[in-house]
Write an enzyme that holds these catalytic residues in place. Structure first.
Site, PDB file in Angstrom:
ATOM      1  N   CYS A   8       0.853  -1.183   0.000  1.00  0.00           N
ATOM      2  CA  CYS A   8       0.000   0.000   0.000  1.00  0.00           C
ATOM      3  C   CYS A   8       0.892   1.237   0.000  1.00  0.00           C
ATOM      4  O   CYS A   8       2.115   1.121  -0.117  1.00  0.00           O
ATOM      5  CB  CYS A   8      -0.983  -0.005   1.170  1.00  0.00           C
ATOM      6  SG  CYS A   8      -0.270   0.269   2.803  1.00  0.00           S
ATOM      7  N   ARG A  14      -3.307  -0.463   5.400  1.00  0.00           N
ATOM      8  CA  ARG A  14      -3.872  -1.574   4.626  1.00  0.00           C
ATOM      9  C   ARG A  14      -2.936  -2.764   4.475  1.00  0.00           C
ATOM     10  O   ARG A  14      -3.343  -3.908   4.702  1.00  0.00           O
ATOM     11  CB  ARG A  14      -4.306  -1.083   3.239  1.00  0.00           C
ATOM     12  CG  ARG A  14      -5.438  -0.090   3.294  1.00  0.00           C
ATOM     13  CD  ARG A  14      -5.709   0.523   1.943  1.00  0.00           C
ATOM     14  NE  ARG A  14      -4.599   1.385   1.552  1.00  0.00           N
ATOM     15  CZ  ARG A  14      -4.463   1.960   0.368  1.00  0.00           C
ATOM     16  NH1 ARG A  14      -5.382   1.748  -0.560  1.00  0.00           N
ATOM     17  NH2 ARG A  14      -3.437   2.736   0.100  1.00  0.00           N
ATOM     18  N   ASP A 123      -8.299   3.533   1.440  1.00  0.00           N
ATOM     19  CA  ASP A 123      -7.264   3.853   2.416  1.00  0.00           C
ATOM     20  C   ASP A 123      -7.903   4.488   3.648  1.00  0.00           C
ATOM     21  O   ASP A 123      -8.391   5.622   3.585  1.00  0.00           O
ATOM     22  CB  ASP A 123      -6.245   4.807   1.799  1.00  0.00           C
ATOM     23  CG  ASP A 123      -5.013   4.986   2.658  1.00  0.00           C
ATOM     24  OD1 ASP A 123      -5.066   4.671   3.863  1.00  0.00           O
ATOM     25  OD2 ASP A 123      -3.993   5.458   2.118  1.00  0.00           O
TER      26      ASP A 123
END
Length: 153
Positions: A8, A14, A123
């Site tokens: 990520c 994440r 996100d």
């Protein structure tokens, strides 16, 4: 051994959440010795930082074990080290392709693709919604594990 790298932007929300969710799924399946599961960032913004508080709280809430860690950026050598390079979103794919072009072995994949969706994992750094991020990660990781274990039968 199946080697997975979750990627990520900052490697604090994440991708570490996916790392620890996947580790727990393979542990529950009795396959922890058959997988190497790690995570990394496309950016340098959070290098050295541990998992974000919100992600940590979500893992605690869901009884997903995790360990202290330090965010790191992807490296050229990661391409050869891992079998699967899972991006959380389209921007991650862009930067992963910058690092690992050409992706001759087609290792770079959008994680949600395993859940049959051509969507990003939002996100939570921006959305604040760690519940949805967790749910998407769990759905995709569960689908991936089913896919890969079905292939080995």
């Amino acid at each position: 051994m199946t080697r997975i790298l979750f990627v990520c932007h900052g490697n604090i929300c994440r991708s570490p959440m996916a790392e620890f969710v996947m580790k727990e799924l393979v542990r529950k399946a009795g396959l922890e010795n058959e997988f190497l599961i790690e995570s990394a960032a496309t950016s340098t913004e959070e290098i050295g930082n541990d998992i974000h508080y919100g992600a940590r709280q979500k893992l605690i809430e869901k009884n997903i074990p995790f360990t202290p860690r330090a965010a790191r950026q992807i490296t050229e050598s990661d391409y050869d080290k891992y079998d699967y390079l899972f991006a959380m979103d389209a921007e991650n794919i862009y930067y992963m392709n910058q690092c690992w072009y050409p992706d001759t072995e087609r290792k770079i994949r959008r994680l949600m693709g395993y859940a049959g969706k051509n969507t990003d994992i939002a996100d939570p750094w921006y959305t604040g919604n760690f519940d949805r991020t967790y749910d998407d990660i769990l759905e995709a990781c569960t689908a991936f594990l089913k896919t890969i274990t079905d292939k080995s039968k």
